[in-house]
Design a protein around this motif. Sequence first.
Motif, PDB file in Angstrom:
ATOM      1  N   UNK A  25       0.779  -1.234   0.000  1.00  0.00           N
ATOM      2  CA  UNK A  25       0.000   0.000   0.000  1.00  0.00           C
ATOM      3  C   UNK A  25       0.808   1.280   0.000  1.00  0.00           C
ATOM      4  N   UNK A  26       2.132   1.218   0.132  1.00  0.00           N
ATOM      5  CA  UNK A  26       2.950   2.418   0.128  1.00  0.00           C
ATOM      6  C   UNK A  26       3.987   2.337  -0.989  1.00  0.00           C
ATOM      7  N   UNK A  27       4.418   3.517  -1.446  1.00  0.00           N
ATOM      8  CA  UNK A  27       5.440   3.569  -2.491  1.00  0.00           C
ATOM      9  C   UNK A  27       6.803   3.341  -1.871  1.00  0.00           C
ATOM     10  N   UNK A  28       7.594   2.486  -2.505  1.00  0.00           N
ATOM     11  CA  UNK A  28       8.906   2.142  -1.979  1.00  0.00           C
ATOM     12  C   UNK A  28       9.847   1.893  -3.148  1.00  0.00           C
ATOM     13  N   UNK A  29      11.124   2.236  -2.994  1.00  0.00           N
ATOM     14  CA  UNK A  29      12.128   1.961  -4.025  1.00  0.00           C
ATOM     15  C   UNK A  29      12.661   0.544  -3.835  1.00  0.00           C
ATOM     16  N   UNK A  30      12.536  -0.266  -4.882  1.00  0.00           N
ATOM     17  CA  UNK A  30      13.017  -1.639  -4.808  1.00  0.00           C
ATOM     18  C   UNK A  30      13.788  -1.979  -6.078  1.00  0.00           C
ATOM     19  N   UNK A  31      14.661  -2.975  -5.980  1.00  0.00           N
ATOM     20  CA  UNK A  31      15.379  -3.483  -7.138  1.00  0.00           C
ATOM     21  C   UNK A  31      14.558  -4.606  -7.753  1.00  0.00           C
ATOM     22  N   UNK A  32      14.225  -4.443  -9.044  1.00  0.00           N
ATOM     23  CA  UNK A  32      13.359  -5.397  -9.729  1.00  0.00           C
ATOM     24  C   UNK A  32      14.007  -5.752 -11.053  1.00  0.00           C
TER      25      UNK A  32
END
Length: 63
Positions: free
Chosen positions: A42-49
């Motif tokens: 539900x929250x925006x987060x920086x992730x490695x994809x």
Amino acid sequence: MARVCEVCNKGRVSGNQISHSNRHNRRTWEPNLRRVRAIVKGTAKRINVCTRCLRSGKVERAL
């Protein structure tokens, strides 16, 4: 920071680099990772994809 996709857990793999004269050297392949803003719980987060997860729609991008 580990070079691992946080969605599918894809990481570094190793194998042999084989020359034309059939000499073997160890080498590694890195996943094609992108650092993106995604919706996580539900929250925006920086992730490695990895790009495979982005292309297949496993990640919901945040605007």
